[in-house]
Design a protein around this motif. Sequence first.
Motif, PDB file in Angstrom:
ATOM      1  N   THR A 121      52.995  59.917  40.683  1.00 42.44           N
ATOM      2  CA  THR A 121      53.586  59.103  40.249  1.00 42.44           C
ATOM      3  C   THR A 121      52.198  57.786  39.608  1.00 42.44           C
ATOM      4  O   THR A 121      51.633  57.357  40.472  1.00 42.44           O
ATOM      5  CB  THR A 121      54.898  57.369  40.168  1.00 42.44           C
ATOM      6  OG1 THR A 121      56.001  58.583  40.366  1.00 42.44           O
ATOM      7  CG2 THR A 121      55.001  56.686  39.621  1.00 42.44           C
ATOM      8  N   SER A 145      50.194  57.882  28.351  1.00 41.82           N
ATOM      9  CA  SER A 145      50.796  58.688  29.074  1.00 41.82           C
ATOM     10  C   SER A 145      51.801  56.931  28.794  1.00 41.82           C
ATOM     11  O   SER A 145      52.889  57.668  28.392  1.00 41.82           O
ATOM     12  CB  SER A 145      50.411  58.834  30.290  1.00 41.82           C
ATOM     13  OG  SER A 145      49.564  60.438  30.114  1.00 41.82           O
ATOM     14  N   LEU A 146      51.292  55.624  29.275  1.00 43.78           N
ATOM     15  CA  LEU A 146      52.850  55.162  28.775  1.00 43.78           C
ATOM     16  C   LEU A 146      53.034  55.527  27.603  1.00 43.78           C
ATOM     17  O   LEU A 146      53.545  55.136  27.627  1.00 43.78           O
ATOM     18  CB  LEU A 146      52.586  53.663  29.389  1.00 43.78           C
ATOM     19  CG  LEU A 146      51.833  54.040  31.451  1.00 43.78           C
ATOM     20  CD1 LEU A 146      50.774  52.783  31.339  1.00 43.78           C
ATOM     21  CD2 LEU A 146      53.413  54.128  32.125  1.00 43.78           C
ATOM     22  N   GLN A 159      55.673  57.980  27.086  1.00 45.36           N
ATOM     23  CA  GLN A 159      56.796  57.562  27.975  1.00 45.36           C
ATOM     24  C   GLN A 159      57.532  56.484  26.882  1.00 45.36           C
ATOM     25  O   GLN A 159      58.394  56.628  27.006  1.00 45.36           O
ATOM     26  CB  GLN A 159      56.730  57.384  29.202  1.00 45.36           C
ATOM     27  CG  GLN A 159      57.581  56.252  30.272  1.00 45.36           C
ATOM     28  CD  GLN A 159      57.829  56.648  31.519  1.00 45.36           C
ATOM     29  OE1 GLN A 159      57.302  57.778  31.677  1.00 45.36           O
ATOM     30  NE2 GLN A 159      57.904  55.776  32.255  1.00 45.36           N
ATOM     31  N   ALA A 161      55.878  50.212  28.850  1.00 52.15           N
ATOM     32  CA  ALA A 161      56.354  51.552  30.445  1.00 52.15           C
ATOM     33  C   ALA A 161      55.155  50.617  31.078  1.00 52.15           C
ATOM     34  O   ALA A 161      53.493  50.364  30.668  1.00 52.15           O
ATOM     35  CB  ALA A 161      56.042  52.390  29.938  1.00 52.15           C
ATOM     36  N   PHE A 165      54.504  56.197  35.194  1.00 46.14           N
ATOM     37  CA  PHE A 165      55.805  57.168  34.430  1.00 46.14           C
ATOM     38  C   PHE A 165      55.228  58.118  35.511  1.00 46.14           C
ATOM     39  O   PHE A 165      54.571  58.519  36.816  1.00 46.14           O
ATOM     40  CB  PHE A 165      54.709  57.567  33.159  1.00 46.14           C
ATOM     41  CG  PHE A 165      52.497  57.494  33.512  1.00 46.14           C
ATOM     42  CD1 PHE A 165      51.692  57.300  33.251  1.00 46.14           C
ATOM     43  CD2 PHE A 165      52.617  59.489  34.011  1.00 46.14           C
ATOM     44  CE1 PHE A 165      50.871  57.973  34.233  1.00 46.14           C
ATOM     45  CE2 PHE A 165      51.565  60.436  34.210  1.00 46.14           C
ATOM     46  CZ  PHE A 165      50.213  58.992  33.688  1.00 46.14           C
TER      47      PHE A 165
END
Lengths: 200, 200
Positions: free
Chosen positions: A10, A91-92, A95, B6, B9
Amino acid sequence: MTGEIATDFTASLPPWLVDDLDRITTEPPATTEARIAVVNRLADRNWREGNGGPFAAMVVDAASGAVVSVGVNVVLQSNLSAMHAEMMALSLAQQALGRWDLGAHGAEYELVVNWRPCVMCYGATMWSGVRALTIAGEGAEVERLTGFDEGPMPPDWKGEFERRGIRVSVGVGHDDALEVFRAFGASDAVVYNARGSSEG
Amino acid sequence: MTGEIATDFTASLPPWLVDDLDRITTEPPATTEARIAVVNRLADRNWREGNGGPFAAMVVDAASGAVVSVGVNVVLQSNLSAMHAEMMALSLAQQALGRWDLGAHGAEYELVVNWRPCVMCYGATMWSGVRALTIAGEGAEVERLTGFDEGPMPPDWKGEFERRGIRVSVGVGHDDALEVFRAFGASDAVVYNARGSSEG
């Protein structure tokens, strides 16, 4: 090697940035100047907080500036060498949207970074589905001022982006970006990938 | 953009691979042949299971073959375009060891992959601290057979690794690797980054 095989990992934004998200998202940065100002500010705070290098990124809606995600370099905080600012922001964003292609359904997202991505993040940007990359600068000053190794970029790096449908915009906020690198370079902060070194 | 920003992840190995870890780690692959055989086998199973592309990687102790981490491409499973096999294996190794530099304290770790990394994973390997890269092949066959875009690699990509203290070994298990790509290409599996496409 001792111990167990890890089966997941994570990566998280630092707490100070989580606390700052309301401020960042309340007034979407409508102009390139405003977008770059955010990443320059976050890049400067990031290394001072000890999370990683002086780098920050955002994914925004290219037209409105609505913020989809924010990232900073968390290599030191996460103990993961790939967790550069661009990797976090991309990536966020994926997501948050629940898909690996940010460009699906005709969406036009823009990655904003305080300098040209390193070779790893160059590829990550290419595969992400963003339609635009906005950076304050692209030269070797980042390596000279900070000591980081950015890796071997192809000479026609912009053309390679453009042939894949990614527009590149360079130069807004250039001097402010250099100021961040200069302050970092004058400090005793950790350079986790020394230029030209084989010592890691 | 609707919804929340977010702040973290997570990327995970697929359940079938978690179930397979005992088998992989019980007998450390001592030879290059044995190491490549593992990644070829995992790459083949990975696309058939629907997790992502036909790619797998391992971080092993270069001398003994003791397995530190295993990775497969989980782009489809995770909805994260950066979660290639190398990125998973390198990040999971760093998480297991609790450090961003796999080469710290003179450690000699080797990244084993079933083909030459794409440009993103090229950079990720460079920053990871591994001291060796072992791949079954490096040519454009992967793009021709699978349809994936690997990105623009610098012409002297091996020299750039070697100047940074990373040895490169190519060719063991070459035909078996191609067989995996051929089977993938003959299927109707998703190609998430079509070569030369600007459609993402």
